[in-house]
Design an enzyme around this catalytic site. Sequence first.
Site, PDB file in Angstrom:
ATOM      1  N   ASP A 274       0.503  -9.045   1.875  1.00  0.00           N
ATOM      2  CA  ASP A 274      -0.419  -8.147   1.165  1.00  0.00           C
ATOM      3  C   ASP A 274      -1.031  -8.945   0.612  1.00  0.00           C
ATOM      4  OD1 ASP A 274      -1.674  -5.338  -0.513  1.00  0.00           O
ATOM      5  OD2 ASP A 274      -0.563  -4.909   0.673  1.00  0.00           O
TER       6      ASP A 274
ATOM      7  N   GLY B 118      -3.767  -2.383  -2.094  1.00  0.00           N
ATOM      8  CA  GLY B 118      -2.193  -1.976  -2.572  1.00  0.00           C
ATOM      9  C   GLY B 118      -1.453  -2.233  -3.773  1.00  0.00           C
TER      10      GLY B 118
ATOM     11  N   TYR C 264     -15.091   1.554   8.170  1.00  0.00           N
ATOM     12  CA  TYR C 264     -13.647   1.934   8.139  1.00  0.00           C
ATOM     13  C   TYR C 264     -13.489   2.338  10.096  1.00  0.00           C
ATOM     14  CZ  TYR C 264      -9.177   4.406   7.630  1.00  0.00           C
ATOM     15  OH  TYR C 264      -7.781   4.535   7.593  1.00  0.00           O
TER      16      TYR C 264
ATOM     17  N   ARG D 288       2.896 -14.582  20.058  1.00  0.00           N
ATOM     18  CA  ARG D 288       3.446 -15.450  20.175  1.00  0.00           C
ATOM     19  C   ARG D 288       5.537 -15.479  19.605  1.00  0.00           C
ATOM     20  NH1 ARG D 288       2.385 -18.061  14.889  1.00  0.00           N
ATOM     21  NH2 ARG D 288       0.046 -17.323  15.362  1.00  0.00           N
TER      22      ARG D 288
ATOM     23  N   ALA E   4      -1.916   0.829  12.580  1.00  0.00           N
ATOM     24  CA  ALA E   4      -2.041   2.083  11.756  1.00  0.00           C
ATOM     25  C   ALA E   4      -3.541   2.556  12.196  1.00  0.00           C
ATOM     26  CB  ALA E   4      -1.972   2.057  10.149  1.00  0.00           C
TER      27      ALA E   4
ATOM     28  N   TYR F 292      -4.768  -6.823  23.764  1.00  0.00           N
ATOM     29  CA  TYR F 292      -3.831  -7.883  24.205  1.00  0.00           C
ATOM     30  C   TYR F 292      -2.348  -7.130  24.598  1.00  0.00           C
ATOM     31  CZ  TYR F 292      -4.869 -10.887  20.342  1.00  0.00           C
ATOM     32  OH  TYR F 292      -5.521 -12.432  20.010  1.00  0.00           O
TER      33      TYR F 292
ATOM     34  N   GLY G 278       0.835  -1.148   0.287  1.00  0.00           N
ATOM     35  CA  GLY G 278       0.165  -0.272  -0.095  1.00  0.00           C
ATOM     36  C   GLY G 278       1.123   1.169   0.436  1.00  0.00           C
ATOM     37  N   PHE G 279       0.306   2.366   0.494  1.00  0.00           N
ATOM     38  CA  PHE G 279       0.332   3.782   0.098  1.00  0.00           C
ATOM     39  C   PHE G 279       1.826   4.180   1.305  1.00  0.00           C
ATOM     40  CE2 PHE G 279       0.004   8.278   1.126  1.00  0.00           C
ATOM     41  CZ  PHE G 279       0.609   9.020   1.173  1.00  0.00           C
TER      42      PHE G 279
END
Length: 315
Positions: free
Chosen positions: A31, A36, A148, A109, A117, A162, A10-11
């Site tokens: 990816d 992308g 989104y 792990r 991001a 996490y 991707g960008f």
Amino acid sequence: MRVLVAGAAGFLGSHLTDRLLGDGHSVVGADNLSTGERENLAHLAGEPRFTFLEWDICQPFTAAIDLGRVDYVFNFASPASPPEYKRLGIETLAVGSTGTRNMLEIAARHNAGFLHASTSECYGDPLQHPQTEEYWGNVNPVGPRSVYDEAKRFGEALVMAYNRSRGVNTHLVRIFNTYGPRLHPDDGRVVSNFMMQALRGEPLTIYGDGSQTRSFCYVDDLIDGIVLLSRTDEHLPVNIGNPNEFTILECAQTVLEVTGSESEMRYGALPEDDPIRRQPDISKARRLLGWEPKIQLREGLMRTLDFFRSKVKKR
Ligand code: UDP
């Protein structure tokens, strides 16, 4: 370090990959090429420290995929422009949830660092201006942008879980509007649309009256901030963006000046739930990272001109 970059084609993922290789690390770039492009990584064909994996990170990692040792995971996989995440709504929700969880499992792990991001879209159509990291946002959970926005908000919650429950060394960057070479010319974003339209002599498509604002960050500045953040012990979100705020009309005017184009402006409908204004408060990044952007819009657009010129020629 041996670094896994999800969304490497991707960008932002491709620029991050370049930076990590430049810093001497080895990179495994994953990816699924849904938004992308291989072309963004073509210059790395002869680079022995780079491996590309065509892999949808929503599919669980299996032994068939040989990752080897992983010291750090950068999770940059997601459709990110409004037309693209509207087209790929279910995929966007999947990569923000299942895909992000798979990446966190790998970090857990391998006892690796993790940077996710995230986005200024977490603030929605903000009622606080400029936006600090403490602001909880004003997001429509069922509107066209929700696939989104909610994927990214869920992703942040998952990353924090996490960190808190599994002790993963996580980092969250909230990325504001960013532009530069490799921004997909057809992704429908404002800078790519205006640059392509200006260079072709077509009208610039202004949505609404053009008074809505965005704050545009040049990609190199953004990557600098992200790499600095990845080395800290900060687990809560950090805004990285350029606080210089422009109306969309001002952005259009700057594109015309930089390209020398005489294109007209054509006004169209404002998309549903389009945020009226957006500006990062970067006090936290300044304090924590000693970082601030150096490249302002006009100079950044000049640096992006050759890339869009080459795309105009090809199409
Ligand atoms: N926009 C515009 N014309 C275009 C593309 C976008 O006026 O051809 C506007 C859009 O309505 C929004 C701003 O530019 O207000 C930024 O849009 P973009 O899709 O780049 O990203 P967003 O910040 O909305 O996620």
